[in-house]
Design an enzyme around this catalytic site. Structure first.
Site, short mmCIF file in Angstrom:
data_model
loop_
_atom_site.label_atom_id
_atom_site.label_comp_id
_atom_site.label_asym_id
_atom_site.label_seq_id
_atom_site.Cartn_x
_atom_site.Cartn_y
_atom_site.Cartn_z
N PHE A 24 0.84 -1.19 0.00
CA PHE A 24 0.00 0.00 0.00
C PHE A 24 0.87 1.24 0.00
O PHE A 24 2.06 1.19 0.35
CB PHE A 24 -0.94 0.01 1.21
N CYS A 25 0.28 2.36 -0.42
CA CYS A 25 0.95 3.66 -0.40
C CYS A 25 -0.13 4.73 -0.25
O CYS A 25 -1.29 4.42 -0.01
CB CYS A 25 1.79 3.87 -1.66
N THR A 26 0.23 5.98 -0.38
CA THR A 26 -0.70 7.07 -0.08
C THR A 26 -1.92 7.06 -0.99
O THR A 26 -3.06 7.04 -0.53
CB THR A 26 0.01 8.43 -0.20
#
Length: 295
Positions: free
Chosen positions: A174-176
């Site tokens: 996951f990331c922003t």
């Protein structure tokens, strides 16, 4: 009220520099500010302004070659998140230094926010946070692995050094907002990892859609605008930026001896020389003078 739009889209631009003049002119005409990156692999950025202006810019972007399906995330702020508008030409819209990585070819399996908790709760799944160390420091998902990377370009080397830790595991990343996972999942697939998943829409979509009572998110999410951090419901968080190192700090960190506005905080005080700090002080002086002139 300012409308904020965070967006990215992978497509093929044969001449991204030729797209810049019209895009910049439209943003300036519509009083839209922020940063948009154009590269041969697509567009990425965050902009803010009046709702009508934002939607005009989005419509223009969606008219560009291969961008009809461009998606974006909206939020609001009572204060202007950006001071100026920049359209920059880059080699990559998110830098990974892996020329064979191409999210247009394939990516990992998308996981909707409402299904994310079940996935990462599986003991056969390893959850990896692909963001930078200063972002992870203020918030992440419960049980997520922190690669402790200073930049996204460090991720491939970290994976090579740690891949044996994840043998026979499914990988969830996951990331922003999702853009880094588009590349990192493509990279892992190219490395022979078969079961790769990523959070559709990133942390921001999760915080927007998943009720806090059901959430496995801990802390705040760093964002690249004047809000600095957001929490559940995308409410603005308590963090500010140290303009010496551009890392997030809390209000109480301003009371520490190492803090000097625009110069240093407890995280970067020992990282810069006296010469650097003098330069930063002069920069702050010029900023104050410009503000006094109304610029």
């Amino acid at each position: 009220m300012y409308t904020i739009a965070a967006l990215y889209h992978f497509t093929r631009f044969d001449a991204p520099d030729a797209l810049k003049p019209a895009l910049l002119d439209l943003c300036l005409t519509q009083n839209v500010k922020g940063t948009l990156l154009l590269a041969p692999e697509g567009v990425n950025g965050t902009i803010a302004g009046p709702a009508a202006g934002i939607h005009a810019v989005i419509a223009h972007l969606r008219s560009l070659p291969g961008c009809a399906e461009l998606e974006w995330k909206e939020a609001t702020s009572t204060t202007p998140p950006f001071n100026r508008m920049k359209v920059r030409i880059k080699r990559e819209i998110v830098t990974m230094h892996q020329p064979d990585v191409d999210p247009r070819a394939r990516t990992g399996h998308y996981v909707e926010p409402q299904d994310w908790n079940d996935l990462i709760g599986d003991p056969d799944v390893a959850v990896i946070d692909t963001r930078n160390d200063y972002e992870v420091a203020i918030g992440t998902f419960e049980g997520a692995v922190d690669p402790e990377t200073a930049s996204f370009g460090d991720f491939p080397a970290w994976w090579e050094a740690n891949r044996d830790r994840f043998r026979d595991k499914k990988i969830a990343m996951f990331c922003t907002g999702g853009i880094r996972c588009e590349k990192s999942t493509n990279y892992l697939l190219g490395q022979g990892v078969e079961d790769v998943f990523h959070l559709r829409g990133g942390i921001l979509k999760y915080l927007e859609e998943v009720p806090q009572k059901d959430s496995t998110w801990q802390g705040e999410c760093f964002v690249f605008d004047a809000r600095v951090s957001v929490g559940h419901g995308l409410r603005e968080g308590p963090h500010m930026l140290c303009y010496g190192c551009r890392r997030p700090i809390l209000p109480e960190d301003r009371e520490r001896a190492e803090f000097e506005d625009g110069v240093s905080c407890h995280q970067c005080f020992a990282e810069t020389t006296d010469f650097d700090k003098d330069r930063f002080r002069e920069r702050q002086k010029q900023i104050r003078l410009a503000r006094a002139r109304g610029e």
